[in-house]
Design an enzyme around this catalytic site. Sequence first.
Site, PDB file in Angstrom:
ATOM      1  N   CYS A   1     -48.229  30.060 -16.280  1.00 36.77           N
ATOM      2  CA  CYS A   1     -47.860  29.402 -17.535  1.00 36.77           C
ATOM      3  C   CYS A   1     -48.571  28.063 -17.664  1.00 36.77           C
ATOM      4  O   CYS A   1     -48.197  27.084 -17.024  1.00 36.77           O
ATOM      5  CB  CYS A   1     -46.344  29.202 -17.609  1.00 36.77           C
ATOM      6  SG  CYS A   1     -45.797  28.383 -19.129  1.00 36.77           S
TER       7      CYS A   1
ATOM      8  N   CYS B   1     -46.392  25.273 -19.149  1.00 35.89           N
ATOM      9  CA  CYS B   1     -45.398  24.755 -18.205  1.00 35.89           C
ATOM     10  C   CYS B   1     -46.027  23.824 -17.164  1.00 35.89           C
ATOM     11  O   CYS B   1     -45.450  22.794 -16.816  1.00 35.89           O
ATOM     12  CB  CYS B   1     -44.714  25.912 -17.473  1.00 35.89           C
ATOM     13  SG  CYS B   1     -44.036  27.209 -18.532  1.00 35.89           S
ATOM     14  N   ASP B   2     -47.197  24.210 -16.652  1.00 39.87           N
ATOM     15  CA  ASP B   2     -47.716  23.564 -15.452  1.00 39.87           C
ATOM     16  C   ASP B   2     -49.033  22.823 -15.631  1.00 39.87           C
ATOM     17  O   ASP B   2     -49.540  22.221 -14.670  1.00 39.87           O
ATOM     18  CB  ASP B   2     -47.896  24.621 -14.346  1.00 39.87           C
ATOM     19  CG  ASP B   2     -46.583  25.276 -13.965  1.00 39.87           C
ATOM     20  OD1 ASP B   2     -45.538  24.604 -14.085  1.00 39.87           O
ATOM     21  OD2 ASP B   2     -46.592  26.444 -13.543  1.00 39.87           O
TER      22      ASP B   2
END
Length: 324
Positions: free
Chosen positions: A135, A138-139
């Site tokens: 992701c 997300c990261d």
Amino acid sequence: MTTHHEVMILGTGPAGYTAAIYTARANLHPFVLEGHEPGGQLTLTTEVENFPGFADGIDGPVLMENMRKQAERMGATFQFGKAVEVDLSKRPFTVKVDDGSSHTADALILATGASAKMLNIPGEQDMIGRGVSTCATCDGRFFANKEIIVVGGGDSAMEEATYLTRHASKVTIVHRRNELRASKIMQERARNNPKIAWVLNVTPIEVVSENGKMKGLKVQDNESGQERLIEADGVFVAIGHQPNTDFLQNQLEVNDIGYIVTRGNTSLTSVEGVFACGDVMDPHYRQAITAAGSGCKAAMDAEKFLEGSAFHDWSIDLQEAPKM
């Protein structure tokens, strides 16, 4: 022996836990079947920075454990296990679990999520959350000014790579063929980005690390057979997701890749009394906050259903509402 419940929730994660919190607060005594990975994909994330309310971020497993405790405090009950068979042909619905137990429910909320497709090569599982991710949203921030790899050749891979150039100093797209599956516009966007490099017609064979620190991705040239290491600080796997819907055995309407179809802006599915939330019905956003929001909707829809609110009394006409 079969146990009956007013509401049964299959799956956890932000969607399932939020649905449990809301149905418990409505005194519907939800029973939650947690699956084999309680907490879902966020349990594989070391830090969550984009969930509202946590100014300094929060570990993914801690966030999920807090949600579970909140639902439990409200009155939800939990059981570890995976649904292997359901009967949606009549109410109450029947759910059979892999431990041999059987349950019935007046309303069923599906929050079984979607699993990221992985490379299944040595070193990959060991480095999930420590350099391997699925992701970018997300990261990505954790790789500021670093060199990273994106594996994949479809639209998702191009989108992830383009997004990651906001943070990384260099993004290398690795694909097993010379041709990409991505649409022309997505390819052009990636190819015109000066931060993106390309390594094509190679097969990833190992995620390489040393003392718990990512070193890069070992690949094999498909023509020469020669192996080499592409050095990087992170590897993002972008080869698609698979919704966890096999257990439904075609009893519920899904789209062409298996995601549950819901009606309009609701959680209603093709079977009256069955509701869906989270990544199992959302192939687009796949964020913790959107999953939690859809879990809230599923709980409220289930509550209205159990109160006896007829579909034609609702704010939309299910026959005319667009399918999401």
